[in-house]
Scaffold this active site. Structure first.
Site, short mmCIF file in Angstrom:
data_model
loop_
_atom_site.label_atom_id
_atom_site.label_comp_id
_atom_site.label_asym_id
_atom_site.label_seq_id
_atom_site.Cartn_x
_atom_site.Cartn_y
_atom_site.Cartn_z
N GLU A 1 0.59 -0.97 0.16
CA GLU A 1 -0.07 -0.33 -0.10
C GLU A 1 1.03 0.66 -0.37
O GLU A 1 2.41 1.82 0.73
CB GLU A 1 -1.10 -0.19 1.17
CG GLU A 1 -2.04 0.93 1.25
CD GLU A 1 -2.54 0.80 -0.02
OE1 GLU A 1 -3.70 0.10 -0.26
OE2 GLU A 1 -2.29 1.58 -0.93
N CYS B 1 5.89 4.62 9.42
CA CYS B 1 6.37 3.52 8.04
C CYS B 1 8.00 3.66 7.61
O CYS B 1 8.71 3.44 8.18
CB CYS B 1 5.13 3.92 6.48
SG CYS B 1 4.01 2.59 6.49
N LYS C 1 7.95 -1.69 -2.55
CA LYS C 1 7.39 -0.59 -1.70
C LYS C 1 8.75 -0.33 -0.10
O LYS C 1 8.55 1.27 0.59
CB LYS C 1 6.47 -1.98 -0.86
CG LYS C 1 5.87 -0.83 0.70
CD LYS C 1 5.17 0.09 0.56
CE LYS C 1 4.89 0.67 2.07
NZ LYS C 1 3.49 1.64 2.36
#
Ligand code: UDX
Ligand code: ADP
Length: 450
Positions: A158, A269, A213
């Protein structure tokens, strides 16, 4: 292979918004979001959903009860699914090999074991959480060992950012699907193709998707550390970081985004993913690469500490008994998330130096602020929260702006100046306030990168 029943394990900042948008855009797909946290699920089913995210409320209201469901019955939801998203948390390990750096896969492993126990037919398992490269292999092993069913494992990381999650999901720059079996990839492709232009859906092998990612977050964080390093350089010279960023950003090879100097990056993150990247580089015998990326974190920590110390210095070298207002506690605007928020370190530094700190944030509750700083038990009585900017500023020696909330652009500084001590200092660590109004109100001003 056609996806008709999606289950998502994990109703957090990623799972909740992502599944709400999938349900909203794919009325023919039944989407069930499950979590072991019953309180969180109850909140998703109530009028007060657990996450503040612009636009999310409306999407949930449209789809909930139609084809979007929130439940604690994890086994039943696994049984009925032909596609299961894993959106559980992957914190940094606190003990064992790789402690402090590697991602802790215990929630992912528990999740895979539960899927293996309950899945009833062929199931596509999708990694949504950010994971170390080659986790898909581990998930496959667990599924094969514990179940007679067949599975396909896809990586579909995501890229949403908090505060703009709905916009990012509805109109993404790209969707990334990594996998081995073209049929499974095509099935997930079909879901996103309901609302995303096909040329924006990139398919790769599973390892590239996992790696991309981590790399995307590392490169974004690197830009923030780069501009922050230059902000310190600007402060030491007569250069102005806004002017420098404008020049840099107008070069189409560099681009203008992620060049806003500030207090340093926070969020769940960036730090976690870079630590993970550093760990993996070392693991693969690449110490120079590891050291290169680690420097992005070193610079980020330095920026936070540097600004906290600068506040103390400007206030005469000590803040014992002084009162300081902190405006903004969330790690960025438009979210109530405080994970890795720079405000935590700034408040800690000031409290430990003996200051009294009053926090105002439009979306972070007083309880959350207390909880985030509860590890400082001896200073708890010096930490307060206020309900408005003006209330936070009563009798203060200084105001520090730590989150770039839009409402801080419009602060009535003349009115604030009637509350603060005379000639109080305003520290704009986000470069987001009306500087002319601050000066006109007779307040002292420091701005990052100026
Ligand atoms: C990030 C990535 O952007 C997203 O793609 C990924 O899926 C998750 O991690 P998020 O952490 O939610 O998203 O927010 P982001 O907008 O990336 O900001 C991260 C931090 O960097 C914030 O603390 C923000 O204030 C800071 N930042 C960002 C800056 O200081 N300056 C900038 O120019 C941009
Ligand atoms: P993120 O920001 O990645 O979405 P969050 O911490 O907000 O992370 O959400 C992750 C959610 O996953 C939490 O609500 C947690 O309770 C849930 N979770 C973790 N492990 C499991 C599991 N095995 N089964 C069900 N839910 C889980």
């Amino acid at each position: 292979m056609k996806i008709q029943n999606i289950t998502c394990i994990g109703a957090g900042y990623v799972g909740g918004p992502t599944m709400s948008v999938i349900a909203d855009r794919c009325p023919h797909i039944r989407v069930t979001v499950v979590d072991m946290n019953a309180e969180r699920i109850a909140a998703w089913n109530s009028d007060h959903i657990p996450i503040f995210e612009p636009g999310l409320d409306a999407v949930v209201k449209r789809a909930r009860g139609e084809n979007l469901f929130f439940s604690t019955d994890i086994d039943a939801a696994i049984k009925s699914a032909d596609c299961i998203f894993m959106s559980v948390n992957t914190p940094t390990k606190t003990e064992g090999e790789g402690a402090g750096r590697a991602a802790d896969l215990k929630y992912i492993i528990a999740c895979a074991e539960q899927i293996a126990r309950s899945a009833q037919d062929h199931t596509i398992v999708v990694e949504k959480s950010t994971l170390p490269v080659r986790t898909a292999e581990k998930i496959k092993e667990i599924l094969a060992k514990n179940s007679k069913q067949s599975f396909d494992v896809l990586s579909n990381p995501e890229f949403l950012a908090e505060g703009t999650a709905i916009k990012d999901l509805e109109n993404p720059d790209r969707v990334l699907i990594g996998g081995e079996n073209p049929e499974a990839i095509a099935a997930l492709f079909e879901v996103y193709a309901q609302w995303v232009a096909k040329e924006k859906i990139i398919t790769t092998n599973v390892w590239s998707a996992e790696m991309a990612k981590l790399a995307a977050n590392a490169m974004l964080a690197q830009r923030v550390s780069s501009i922050n390093s230059l902000s310190a350089f600007c402060e030491a010279t007569e250069a102005d970081i806004d002017e420098v960023a404008k020049v840099l950003g107008s070069d189409s090879r560099i681009g203008s985004k992620f060049l806003k100097a500030g207090i340093g990056f926070g969020g769940s993150c960036f730090k976690k993913d870079i630590l993970n990247l550093v760990y993996l580089c070392e693991h693969h015998g690449l110490p120079e690469v590891a050291a290169y990326w680690e420097q992005v974190l070193v610079m980020n920590d330095w920026q936070k500490k540097r600004i906290a110390q600068l506040v103390i210095k400007k206030l005469g070298g000590q803040v014992k008994g002084k009162k300081i207002a902190v405006l903004g506690f969330a790690f960025k605007k438009d979210t109530n998330d405080t994970r890795e928020a720079p405000a935590i370190l700034v408040c800690e530094t000031l409290l430990q130096a003996g200051a009294e700190v009053v926090v105002f944030d439009p979306k972070v509750s007083a309880q959350k602020v207390q909880a985030d700083l509860s590890y400082l038990s001896t200073h708890q009585s010096h930490l307060k929260s206020a309900n408005t900017v003006n209330d936070a500023c009563v009798g203060v020696d200084a105001v520090i702006v730590l989150t770039e909330w839009d409402q801080f652009k419009m602060i009535d500084w003349a009115s604030v100046a009637t509350q603060t001590k005379k000639s109080a200092w305003i520290f704009d660590a986000r470069n987001c306030t009306n500087h002319a109004a601050i000066r006109a109100a007779g307040l002292n001003l420091w701005v990052v990168g100026k």
